[in-house]
Scaffold this active site. Structure first.
Site, PDB file in Angstrom:
ATOM      1  N   ARG A  11     117.734 -39.813  76.285  1.00 43.89           N
ATOM      2  CA  ARG A  11     117.406 -41.161  76.775  1.00 43.89           C
ATOM      3  C   ARG A  11     117.555 -41.209  78.308  1.00 43.89           C
ATOM      4  NH1 ARG A  11     119.694 -47.248  75.867  1.00 43.89           N
ATOM      5  NH2 ARG A  11     117.708 -48.200  75.460  1.00 43.89           N
ATOM      6  N   ASP A  41     120.976 -49.504  64.962  1.00 43.63           N
ATOM      7  CA  ASP A  41     119.939 -50.174  65.758  1.00 43.63           C
ATOM      8  C   ASP A  41     118.812 -50.661  64.856  1.00 43.63           C
ATOM      9  OD1 ASP A  41     121.180 -49.974  68.129  1.00 43.63           O
ATOM     10  OD2 ASP A  41     119.889 -48.430  68.989  1.00 43.63           O
ATOM     11  N   ASN A  79     124.680 -43.642  74.257  1.00 44.40           N
ATOM     12  CA  ASN A  79     123.346 -43.447  73.690  1.00 44.40           C
ATOM     13  C   ASN A  79     122.729 -42.055  73.762  1.00 44.40           C
ATOM     14  OD1 ASN A  79     122.635 -45.988  72.567  1.00 44.40           O
ATOM     15  ND2 ASN A  79     122.667 -46.819  74.628  1.00 44.40           N
ATOM     16  N   ASP A  92     128.697 -49.173  74.497  1.00 38.13           N
ATOM     17  CA  ASP A  92     127.605 -48.364  73.940  1.00 38.13           C
ATOM     18  C   ASP A  92     127.708 -46.907  74.391  1.00 38.13           C
ATOM     19  OD1 ASP A  92     125.298 -47.809  72.552  1.00 38.13           O
ATOM     20  OD2 ASP A  92     124.086 -49.358  73.515  1.00 38.13           O
ATOM     21  N   CYS A 116     129.639 -49.122  69.739  1.00 40.18           N
ATOM     22  CA  CYS A 116     128.216 -48.928  69.457  1.00 40.18           C
ATOM     23  C   CYS A 116     127.852 -47.571  70.022  1.00 40.18           C
ATOM     24  CB  CYS A 116     127.406 -50.028  70.146  1.00 40.18           C
ATOM     25  SG  CYS A 116     125.624 -49.772  70.077  1.00 40.18           S
ATOM     26  N   TRP A 119     119.346 -41.638  63.849  1.00 35.13           N
ATOM     27  CA  TRP A 119     119.202 -42.939  64.515  1.00 35.13           C
ATOM     28  C   TRP A 119     118.344 -43.855  63.633  1.00 35.13           C
ATOM     29  CZ3 TRP A 119     114.729 -44.976  67.376  1.00 35.13           C
ATOM     30  CH2 TRP A 119     115.020 -46.185  68.027  1.00 35.13           C
TER      31      TRP A 119
HETATM   32  C1  GLA Z   1     121.454 -48.917  72.246  1.00 33.69           C
HETATM   33  C2  GLA Z   1     122.165 -49.945  71.404  1.00 33.69           C
HETATM   34  C3  GLA Z   1     121.319 -51.181  71.306  1.00 33.69           C
HETATM   35  C4  GLA Z   1     121.058 -51.730  72.682  1.00 33.69           C
HETATM   36  C5  GLA Z   1     120.450 -50.656  73.566  1.00 33.69           C
HETATM   37  C6  GLA Z   1     120.396 -51.095  75.005  1.00 33.69           C
HETATM   38  O1  GLA Z   1     120.301 -48.471  71.646  1.00 33.69           O
HETATM   39  O2  GLA Z   1     122.476 -49.423  70.150  1.00 33.69           O
HETATM   40  O3  GLA Z   1     121.929 -52.148  70.494  1.00 33.69           O
HETATM   41  O4  GLA Z   1     122.261 -52.186  73.223  1.00 33.69           O
HETATM   42  O5  GLA Z   1     121.186 -49.452  73.522  1.00 33.69           O
HETATM   43  O6  GLA Z   1     119.886 -50.109  75.824  1.00 33.69           O
END
Ligand code: GLA
Length: 796
Positions: free
Chosen positions: A449, A554, A486, A484, A532, A205
């Site tokens: 997360r 990010d 995550n 997204d 993303c 990351w």
């Molecule tokens: C991830 C994405 C970021 C943002 C956050 C929001 O980390 O990569 O660009 O959108 O989530 O929680």
């Protein structure tokens, strides 16, 4: 073009040839992949034509295995093969591994039939490359397992213009019994020699796409991930090069997978000095139960070759991705300049704050306003609400439609962030359907997360995601969606699968994801989707088949972005790499870099902004207004031009590149425009000379070469201004502040007419940079992290 004559198969692209044959024993011997040959495949006696090119083995040495009593001179361990199965003497990385009903694992696939067609078929279960009729031909080879009713299909699609060959494979079970597939690779490429440099792009990351090179002289080097996704840990794009390869010299191959899940790329050298490369779904954590009459498809692998180094290799990949991967409305459409709310506001916003941001964005020339995370459920931080896709009325009383309409009324398009694959324990979705989350019943599960995956292997979960996203995307005039994801996988398990099928979980998740995304993308064909995954955790050709661009990282720190974006550029064109200008100190590194540097780096991609524009100084706002207007004028060159890595600053070389300079160049397809950025990592005192040169400009054309000189704030010179100022100006004083408002220094100007051939070969010796004494408009103000952009336009 694909030609077959008897047992010989040959593909020609514009600049490359690929050849193999069916051996007497029925296996496929790989003969050649490299620069284009001249072989007349219409000749009668093919055996004679190919005799010089095939491997000659008249006896087997020592303790190696002879394939069969009839074919006792054939030893599979030391031949270049198109595919290799395990158990008949080839002890290298196998292409396929199967467990038969009796527990045996030996396979022997031999040639059965071949057919050539003039079009490209799509895969049934996975995204695939595409072409319009006649642009591409496809060869389908069917291999039959000698002792079982199993057929292995090897597909080859030949893309002549981009010099790309795409391979995939499929296994069909004709038996009355179940077999277990432990591995089915997408491609295998055997080389007759070794010592290649295996390049992979690894990271984590906010640290994606670090290039790493391993010379493989023996043993095996593996690039793989078990994250559940293509991942920031190891991108599926790899290169195999002869050791002396540079940007413009040397033999090199590249391979990428059209797949977003666990992948595996290995380069192995056998004891006889041959190398084998395989790429496909990671066999670790994979076991597929193949029922009678069922088939299993492996993803497509994209391969290209160049004898002129990585630049040409990249250009071939770029062209392929633009033309045969990215599709739909946005394929060649210039991408809008956006403002994203994330680093500007994080979770802390309401409608009026967003509208203020949007208004300032519009004022500076932004075209699209994106509302990032925080708009739904009770989402004030990252501990809750994923899965509950209803708008937070406290923040947005008029709902999505309300804010979208108001943003539209300002003259901006409106975009939204979603993370549809996830659920928080603290959500109504999880409270109502705890079994929809990926976990092992009765066991503690791990969070990433604070969230868990929704089990997309299950139909009802996919339907929920499709329905909730359809509602969101239809609930207002949404032009753009940031999709997204995550976390990485843990506790991989589905309650929807029987115990003996749990080895299918990872792949079934990816298939489920593709089904969800393709449904939504088809339902909303005009929307610009941006992939993303915590930045670049799923930056791959699978996603790019649905979403024309991906948020690269990010990390918005311009210095880190140099490495990250350059890493991507080996395999992906700038039109798919999204990049933003953010505030300083940077939110990931606390580093301060000049605004111009942040902008210049982000220009080599799809430019956006991600900061609180309302709180920037008037000066910075004016600068950004000009930046955006220049980008709009040049964005076609940036996004769709040919990209050149002229200088690589990642390795500081005392003699060749002491300042750690990067130079990036984009040249328009018609070669009428080009734009080059020079970046300096560190100042070396009293080394004020610098030069830029180009590649790929039209030799006969004349170009106007110029920079756009800015004004320099006298604060940048600190106490030094007192050497020329009539009054004493104390650093950081009110006087300095006031003077700086009215007195600005001029940047140096470069302005020449130069012929393309001379720019390509000699380049431009730039004005000297500052070195302790003297400054005027003939001197380049060039501290650490400084950049300059040089524009070139052909003149009649
Ligand atoms: C991830 C994405 C970021 C943002 C956050 C929001 O980390 O990569 O660009 O959108 O989530 O929680």
């Amino acid at each position: 073009m694909i030609s077959r004559n008897n047992n010989y198969f040959l593909f020609d692209t514009n600049h490359t040839t690929y050849a193999f044959r069916v051996m007497e024993s029925g296996q496929l011997e790989h003969i050649y992949y490299g620069n284009r040959l001249n072989i007349d495949m219409k000749q009668e006696n093919m055996n004679r034509i190919f005799e010089p090119f095939i491997e000659k083995k008249k006896f087997l040495l020592g303790n190696s295995i002879s394939y069969s009593k009839e074919q006792d001179k054939i030893g599979l361990e030391d031949l270049c093969l198109e595919m290799s199965s395990y158990g008949k003497g080839d002890i290298r990385e196998p292409f396929i591994e199967i467990v038969y009903p009796d527990g045996s694992c030996t396979s022997d696939f031999i040639f059965e039939s071949a057919s050539i067609r003039k079009w490209k078929d799509s895969l049934k279960t996975l995204p695939s490359s595409y072409a319009y009729e006649k642009q591409v031909e496809e060869l389908n080879i069917v291999l039959k397992e000698r002792n079982h009713d199993l057929r292995l299909h090897l597909n080859y699609s030949v893309y002549p213009e981009c010099d790309v060959i795409v391979r995939s494979s499929k296994l069909i079970n004709g038996m009355n019994d179940v077999v277990k597939v432990k591995r089915l690779m997408s491609t295998q490429l055997d080389f007759e020699d070794s010592g290649f440099v295996f390049t992979s792009f690894t990271g984590a990351w906010i640290r994606e796409m670090n290039r790493s090179d391993h010379t493989v002289t023996s043993g095996i080097h593996v690039n793989q991930t078990m994250a559940g996704f293509s991942s920031s840990r190891a991108n599926p794009f790899v290169m195999i090069s002869s050791p002396d390869t540079t940007e413009s010299y040397g033999d090199c191959y590249a391979c990428n997978l059209i797949y977003s899940g666990n992948h595996y790329e290995a380069l192995e050298v056998n004891p006889y000095g041959k190398s084998r490369f395989v790429s496909g779904i990671n066999p670790r954590g994979f076991l597929w139960k193949l029922n009678p009459d069922d088939e299993f498809e492996a993803p497509e692998a994209v391969m290209t070759y160049s004898s002129h180094g990585w630049e040409e290799l990249s250009h071939r990949m770029h062209e392929f991705v633009r033309e045969h991967i990215v599709r739909g409305e946005w394929k060649y459409k210039e991408r809008p300049v956006l403002l994203n709310s994330w680093e500007a506001a994080y979770f802390d916003f309401n409608e009026s704050k967003l509208l203020k941001l949007a208004k300032s964005a519009k004022d500076l020339g932004v075209e699209l306003f994106v509302m990032d995370d925080g708009w739904f459920g009770k989402r004030d931080n990252d501990t809750s609400s994923l899965g509950d896709w209803n708008v937070n009325k406290k923040k947005l009383p008029g709902g999505i439609k309300g804010i979208a309409d108001k943003v539209n009324a300002l003259g901006l398009d409106f975009g939204i962030w979603v993370e549809p694959e996830m659920v928080n324990e603290d959500s109504n979705c999880y409270r109502e359907h705890p079994d929809w989350a990926v976990k092992i019943p009765g066991q503690d599960h791990s969070l990433g997360r604070n969230q868990m995956f929704l089990d997309l292997t299950r139909k009802e979960v996919r339907e929920y995601v499709i329905d909730s996203m359809t509602n969101v995307f239809a609930d207002g005039n949404i032009s753009y969606v940031k999709w997204d994801m995550n976390r990485i996988f843990s506790d991989a398990y589905s309650v929807g699968l029987p115990a003996e099928c749990q080895g299918e979980f990872y792949h079934r998740y990816v298939l489920g994801l593709y089904e969800v995304i393709s449904t939504l993308v088809e339902r909303f064909p005009k929307v610009l989707f941006e992939g993303c995954a915590s930045g670049g955790n799923r930056f791959d050709l699978g996603m790019l088949c649905y979403m024309p661009q991906i948020w690269a990282s990010d990390n918005t720190d311009a210095i880190c972005r140099m490495t990250i974006q350059q890493g991507y550029s080996y395999g992906y064109p700038l039109s798919v790499i999204s990049a933003h200008v953010s505030d300083v100190p940077n939110h990931q590194t606390l580093r301060k870099t000049p605004l111009s540097t942040r902008y210049h780096v982000a220009c080599y991609g799809i430019l956006g902004y991600e900061c609180n524009l309302t709180e920037l100084s008037k000066d910075d706002q004016n600068v950004i207004r000009e930046q955006i207007s220049i980008y709009k004028e040049w964005r076609k060159v940036f996004q769709f031009g040919d990209f050149y890595r002229i200088k690589d600053g990642s390795v500081i070389d005392q003699h060749k590149n002491p300042t750690g300079s990067y130079q990036w160049l984009s040249v328009s397809k018609d070669k009428n425009k080009a734009v080059l950025m020079d970046f300096q990592s560190r100042v070396i005192p009293n080394l004020v000379y610098n030069k830029v040169h180009t590649r790929g400009l039209a030799e006969e054309k004349e170009y106007h070469f110029y920079n756009i000189a800015k004004k320099i704030n006298i604060k940048e010179f600190g106490d030094l201004v007192n050497t020329v100022s009539p009054i004493h100006i104390k650093k950081e004083s009110i006087t300095q502040h006031v003077v700086s408002k009215f007195v600005k220094l001029d940047e140096e100007k470069e302005d020449y007419i130069i012929q393309g051939v001379n720019l390509n070969r000699l380049g431009v010796r730039l004005k000297q940079s500052f070195g302790a004494t003297g400054y005027n408009d003939q001197v380049r103000y060039y501290p650490d992290y400084a950049t300059r952009m040089y524009f070139m336009e052909s003149v009649e």
